[in-house]
Structure formats: structure tokens, C-alpha cells
Design a protein around this motif. Structure first.
Motif, PDB file in Angstrom:
ATOM      1  N   VAL A 184      41.390  43.200  46.217  1.00 18.85           N
ATOM      2  CA  VAL A 184      40.462  43.278  45.082  1.00 18.85           C
ATOM      3  C   VAL A 184      39.257  42.356  45.284  1.00 18.85           C
ATOM      4  CG1 VAL A 184      40.187  42.874  42.604  1.00 18.85           C
ATOM      5  CG2 VAL A 184      42.219  44.052  43.456  1.00 18.85           C
ATOM      6  N   ALA A 185      39.500  41.126  45.707  1.00 17.01           N
ATOM      7  CA  ALA A 185      38.387  40.192  45.913  1.00 17.01           C
ATOM      8  C   ALA A 185      37.444  40.711  46.995  1.00 17.01           C
ATOM      9  CB  ALA A 185      38.922  38.814  46.280  1.00 17.01           C
ATOM     10  N   ARG A 186      38.024  41.226  48.080  1.00 13.94           N
ATOM     11  CA  ARG A 186      37.183  41.784  49.146  1.00 13.94           C
ATOM     12  C   ARG A 186      36.367  42.968  48.655  1.00 13.94           C
ATOM     13  NH1 ARG A 186      38.175  46.703  50.537  1.00 13.94           N
ATOM     14  NH2 ARG A 186      40.351  46.276  51.079  1.00 13.94           N
ATOM     15  N   ALA A 187      36.990  43.816  47.854  1.00 12.10           N
ATOM     16  CA  ALA A 187      36.277  44.975  47.326  1.00 12.10           C
ATOM     17  C   ALA A 187      35.167  44.544  46.374  1.00 12.10           C
ATOM     18  CB  ALA A 187      37.256  45.903  46.613  1.00 12.10           C
TER      19      ALA A 187
ATOM     20  N   ALA B 173      47.377  49.765  27.196  1.00 13.19           N
ATOM     21  CA  ALA B 173      48.668  49.420  27.800  1.00 13.19           C
ATOM     22  C   ALA B 173      48.883  50.117  29.139  1.00 13.19           C
ATOM     23  CB  ALA B 173      49.809  49.751  26.830  1.00 13.19           C
ATOM     24  N   VAL B 174      47.819  50.220  29.922  1.00 14.52           N
ATOM     25  CA  VAL B 174      47.887  50.819  31.252  1.00 14.52           C
ATOM     26  C   VAL B 174      47.785  49.699  32.282  1.00 14.52           C
ATOM     27  CG1 VAL B 174      46.737  52.372  32.879  1.00 14.52           C
ATOM     28  CG2 VAL B 174      46.848  52.963  30.446  1.00 14.52           C
ATOM     29  N   PRO B 175      48.599  49.717  33.334  1.00 14.68           N
ATOM     30  CA  PRO B 175      48.498  48.679  34.360  1.00 14.68           C
ATOM     31  C   PRO B 175      47.064  48.571  34.884  1.00 14.68           C
ATOM     32  CG  PRO B 175      50.435  50.039  34.731  1.00 14.68           C
ATOM     33  CD  PRO B 175      49.662  50.690  33.629  1.00 14.68           C
ATOM     34  N   ALA B 176      46.555  47.357  34.909  1.00 21.86           N
ATOM     35  CA  ALA B 176      45.172  47.135  35.329  1.00 21.86           C
ATOM     36  C   ALA B 176      45.165  46.490  36.705  1.00 21.86           C
ATOM     37  CB  ALA B 176      44.437  46.288  34.291  1.00 21.86           C
ATOM     38  N   TYR B 177      44.213  45.659  36.966  1.00 23.45           N
ATOM     39  CA  TYR B 177      44.058  45.010  38.272  1.00 23.45           C
ATOM     40  C   TYR B 177      43.626  43.578  38.022  1.00 23.45           C
ATOM     41  CZ  TYR B 177      39.581  46.910  36.778  1.00 23.45           C
ATOM     42  OH  TYR B 177      38.503  47.277  36.025  1.00 23.45           O
ATOM     43  N   ASP B 178      43.796  42.763  39.026  1.00 22.43           N
ATOM     44  CA  ASP B 178      43.438  41.355  38.933  1.00 22.43           C
ATOM     45  C   ASP B 178      42.814  40.935  40.247  1.00 22.43           C
ATOM     46  OD1 ASP B 178      44.362  38.258  39.319  1.00 22.43           O
ATOM     47  OD2 ASP B 178      43.978  38.732  37.220  1.00 22.43           O
ATOM     48  N   VAL B 179      41.880  40.006  40.166  1.00 23.96           N
ATOM     49  CA  VAL B 179      41.154  39.600  41.365  1.00 23.96           C
ATOM     50  C   VAL B 179      42.076  38.976  42.411  1.00 23.96           C
ATOM     51  CG1 VAL B 179      40.538  37.249  40.652  1.00 23.96           C
ATOM     52  CG2 VAL B 179      38.972  38.561  42.118  1.00 23.96           C
ATOM     53  N   GLY B 180      43.240  38.518  41.975  1.00 24.65           N
ATOM     54  CA  GLY B 180      44.183  37.929  42.911  1.00 24.65           C
ATOM     55  C   GLY B 180      45.021  38.943  43.669  1.00 24.65           C
ATOM     56  N   GLN B 181      44.960  40.198  43.297  1.00 21.98           N
ATOM     57  CA  GLN B 181      45.736  41.223  43.984  1.00 21.98           C
ATOM     58  C   GLN B 181      45.124  41.529  45.353  1.00 21.98           C
ATOM     59  OE1 GLN B 181      45.624  44.371  41.092  1.00 21.98           O
ATOM     60  NE2 GLN B 181      47.491  43.676  40.062  1.00 21.98           N
ATOM     61  N   PRO B 182      45.943  41.949  46.309  1.00 20.71           N
ATOM     62  CA  PRO B 182      45.437  42.203  47.666  1.00 20.71           C
ATOM     63  C   PRO B 182      44.272  43.199  47.668  1.00 20.71           C
ATOM     64  CG  PRO B 182      47.829  42.232  47.649  1.00 20.71           C
ATOM     65  CD  PRO B 182      47.400  42.166  46.210  1.00 20.71           C
TER      66      PRO B 182
ATOM     67  N   ALA C  47      26.516  41.725  40.112  1.00 19.46           N
ATOM     68  CA  ALA C  47      26.535  41.690  38.646  1.00 19.46           C
ATOM     69  C   ALA C  47      27.161  42.964  38.101  1.00 19.46           C
ATOM     70  CB  ALA C  47      25.109  41.519  38.111  1.00 19.46           C
ATOM     71  N   ALA C  48      26.834  44.094  38.716  1.00 25.46           N
ATOM     72  CA  ALA C  48      27.427  45.361  38.293  1.00 25.46           C
ATOM     73  C   ALA C  48      28.929  45.382  38.575  1.00 25.46           C
ATOM     74  CB  ALA C  48      26.734  46.523  38.996  1.00 25.46           C
ATOM     75  N   ALA C  49      29.344  44.832  39.721  1.00 26.43           N
ATOM     76  CA  ALA C  49      30.772  44.788  40.048  1.00 26.43           C
ATOM     77  C   ALA C  49      31.533  44.014  38.981  1.00 26.43           C
ATOM     78  CB  ALA C  49      30.969  44.139  41.421  1.00 26.43           C
ATOM     79  N   LEU C  50      30.977  42.899  38.551  1.00 28.05           N
ATOM     80  CA  LEU C  50      31.623  42.114  37.499  1.00 28.05           C
ATOM     81  C   LEU C  50      31.674  42.891  36.194  1.00 28.05           C
ATOM     82  CD1 LEU C  50      32.871  39.421  36.626  1.00 28.05           C
ATOM     83  CD2 LEU C  50      30.558  38.606  36.120  1.00 28.05           C
ATOM     84  N   ALA C  51      30.576  43.604  35.879  1.00 28.46           N
ATOM     85  CA  ALA C  51      30.538  44.388  34.641  1.00 28.46           C
ATOM     86  C   ALA C  51      31.574  45.503  34.677  1.00 28.46           C
ATOM     87  CB  ALA C  51      29.138  44.964  34.442  1.00 28.46           C
TER      88      ALA C  51
ATOM     89  N   ARG D 191      34.477  53.012  51.696  1.00 30.59           N
ATOM     90  CA  ARG D 191      35.778  52.460  52.035  1.00 30.59           C
ATOM     91  C   ARG D 191      35.806  50.938  51.861  1.00 30.59           C
ATOM     92  NH1 ARG D 191      39.638  54.407  51.166  1.00 30.59           N
ATOM     93  NH2 ARG D 191      40.829  53.386  52.813  1.00 30.59           N
ATOM     94  N   LEU D 192      34.636  50.307  51.933  1.00 33.70           N
ATOM     95  CA  LEU D 192      34.584  48.852  51.792  1.00 33.70           C
ATOM     96  C   LEU D 192      35.029  48.401  50.408  1.00 33.70           C
ATOM     97  CD1 LEU D 192      33.806  46.162  53.122  1.00 33.70           C
ATOM     98  CD2 LEU D 192      31.473  46.510  52.294  1.00 33.70           C
ATOM     99  N   VAL D 193      34.868  49.248  49.410  1.00 33.35           N
ATOM    100  CA  VAL D 193      35.225  48.863  48.048  1.00 33.35           C
ATOM    101  C   VAL D 193      36.520  49.535  47.605  1.00 33.35           C
ATOM    102  CG1 VAL D 193      32.864  48.350  47.401  1.00 33.35           C
ATOM    103  CG2 VAL D 193      33.719  50.659  47.084  1.00 33.35           C
ATOM    104  N   SER D 194      37.330  49.959  48.555  1.00 31.82           N
ATOM    105  CA  SER D 194      38.644  50.513  48.240  1.00 31.82           C
ATOM    106  C   SER D 194      39.699  49.420  48.377  1.00 31.82           C
ATOM    107  CB  SER D 194      38.975  51.679  49.170  1.00 31.82           C
ATOM    108  OG  SER D 194      39.037  51.228  50.510  1.00 31.82           O
ATOM    109  N   VAL D 195      40.716  49.508  47.569  1.00 29.80           N
ATOM    110  CA  VAL D 195      41.793  48.521  47.583  1.00 29.80           C
ATOM    111  C   VAL D 195      42.997  49.040  48.363  1.00 29.80           C
ATOM    112  CG1 VAL D 195      43.448  47.288  46.128  1.00 29.80           C
ATOM    113  CG2 VAL D 195      41.045  47.413  45.449  1.00 29.80           C
ATOM    114  N   ARG D 196      43.281  50.307  48.219  1.00 25.73           N
ATOM    115  CA  ARG D 196      44.444  50.886  48.876  1.00 25.73           C
ATOM    116  C   ARG D 196      44.041  51.634  50.145  1.00 25.73           C
ATOM    117  NH1 ARG D 196      48.144  53.493  43.996  1.00 25.73           N
ATOM    118  NH2 ARG D 196      48.459  51.552  42.819  1.00 25.73           N
TER     119      ARG D 196
END
Length: 267
Positions: free
Chosen positions: A159-162, A148-157, A131-135, A227-232
């Protein structure tokens, strides 16, 4: 027939239901779970705002390296402390009001009680963590896009895993707090150790000798698990699941020590 004999034949499901009943009837449980979500949303927005300001003044190279997800999800630093407290209070709350001895009369097999507490607190932490992750995801993304800053999307590599990893990481951190509760039996002492392990030692890494600083940054519990919640991927750091496995090793050792202490001590 004595209560100990009856308790000795008690099934794990019965102990699990008992622990769940205790947890859900404590108001502090729900306040803590709510705090996890609210703090996540608040700090997600604050860190996203800081990231937006950083992006606005960055060079072209800096903008290319900008990690909006990593910046926003720095909020997890604070959530780890609250989740650790949630697991700790599962134990220290009972020590504080002296209800644990009565519980051991009904459930004399201490390993069964510890396991049931572990299942209940980790399940609650997982739900609160997701619930916190979604918030954090929603508030951070809203702040970034509004400026107007580039954000993120759940479909990006990654992100869903994180996002799923947040709940997994919080559940595991709650078990670390649970272990501290059994080992120290006092909330104040447990919180002190929790803050030192998750916050103070990593913050002091820059003043350590190079070999020790490198170890802390790469292998220290909170850093490895995070590291589990890192994207890069970051050179020199562990891969997401490898880091989480290292963190699980620390937690397993803490739980084994907690079980050993719980078995030999009087309640």
C-alpha cells in the motif's frame, strides 16, 4: 550583445526559474491541480461505494478475492487524463498565445527549454498526484468502513509503495502529455490522442484478436504503468516496477520524438 548570445549562456537554473514563474502565474495551472485532487476524492468515494455494494452481494470466495484498494484507486483512470492535460498545456498554452517564439529568443537552446518544462510540469504533477492519492485513500477508506467492508491500511504490504507510486505515475504521465504538446502543438489534437491512448484502446481490448488484446492488457502504456499502483500481484501481468519501466520506455520515446520535432520546426 545579441539576445541569442546572452540566452546561449543562460544557465539551466535560470531557465528553470523562468518556466516555474510562467507555470505558477497561470490560473489554469492551479485550477487543473485542484481538479486532480477533487476528482480523485470524488471518484475514490464513488468506486469505494461500488466496491461496497459488490462486496455485500459477493459469495464467500468473491469476498476473499475482494481488493478494496484496487477498487477504490480505479479513480486514477480519470486522473491520468487530467495530468496528461496539465503537461500538454505547459506547451500548447504558449503555442496558442504565441509566446513561445519570444521565449526562444531568451532561451535559444531548445533542449534546455524542453528539459526545464519537463522538470516543472513533472514536479507539479507529482505534488498533485500525491495529494490526490491521499484524498482517494481517505475518502475511499471512509466509505468502505462506514459500510462495514474490509478496507486497507498504509501498513499493509504494497500500500505504501502504491501510494508513493501514484505521484511517480502522475509525474511520468505529465511528461507524456508534454511530449504530445510539442508534437501536436494544439490542445484539441493532443487531448484526442491522449484519450485514444489511455482510454479508448484499452477499453476496446476485448474486441481485439487474442494476441493483440493480451499485448494491450499487459504492455500498453497506461496498463503497464498502472501496475505501479497495484497492491496485489495478478497472474499474467507485469510486476509493479517492471510495468512502470515499460511505461517509462514509451514516454522516453515520445520525449525524444518531441525534441526532434521541436528542434527542426519553427516556433
Amino acid at each position: 550583445m545579441g539576445g541569442g548570445a546572452a540566452g546561449g549562456r543562460q544557465r539551466f537554473g535560470d531557465v528553470l526559474r523562468s518556466e516555474w514563474a510562467k507555470a505558477r502565474t497561470m490560473r489554469s495551472t492551479w485550477y487543473t491541480m485542484l481538479a486532480i485532487v477533487v476528482v480523485g476524492a470524488l471518484f475514490g468515494a464513488l468506486f469505494a461505494g461500488a466496491g461496497a455494494r459488490e462486496y455485500a452481494t459477493a459469495t464467500a470466495a468473491g469476498r476473499a478475492e475482494f481488493d478494496p484498494f484496487g477498487m477504490t484507486f480505479r479513480a486514477l483512470f480519470f486522473l491520468q487524463l487530467i495530468v496528461g492535460y496539465l503537461g500538454m498545456r505547459t506547451v500548447t498554452g504558449e503555442y496558442g498565445v504565441r509566446t513561445l517564439p519570444a521565449g526562444l529568443v531568451a532561451v535559444p537552446r531548445r533542449g534546455r527549454m524542453l528539459a526545464a518544462k519537463a522538470v516543472v510540469c513533472s514536479a507539479m504533477a507529482f505534488v498533485a498526484g500525491e495529494a490526490a492519492a491521499l484524498a482517494v485513500y481517505l475518502t475511499g477508506r471512509a466509505v468502505l468502513t462506514a459500510q462495514a467492508v474490509p478496507a486497507y491500511d498504509v501498513g499493509q504490504p504494497g500500500v505504501a509503495r502504491a501510494m508513493v507510486g501514484v505521484g511517480i505515475l502522475m509525474a511520468t504521465m505529465s511528461l507524456f502529455g508534454l511530449a504530445l504538446g510539442f508534437l501536436l502543438r494544439a490542445t484539441s489534437a493532443g487531448l484526442t490522442v491522449l484519450v485514444v491512448v489511455t482510454a479508448l484502446i484499452p477499453a476496446m481490448a476485448p474486441v481485439f484478436p487474442a494476441w493483440l488484446a493480451s499485448f494491450v492488457v499487459k504492455y500498453w502504456p497506461a496498463q503497464a504503468g498502472g501496475r505501479l499502483v497495484s497492491v496485489r500481484e495478478q497472474p499474467g501481468l507485469l510486476a509493479p516496477w517492471t510495468g512502470y519501466a515499460v511505461f517509462c520506455g514509451y514516454v522516453a520515446v515520445a520525449l525524444l520524438a518531441a525534441f526532434a520535432a521541436f528542434r527542426r520546426r519553427d516556433a
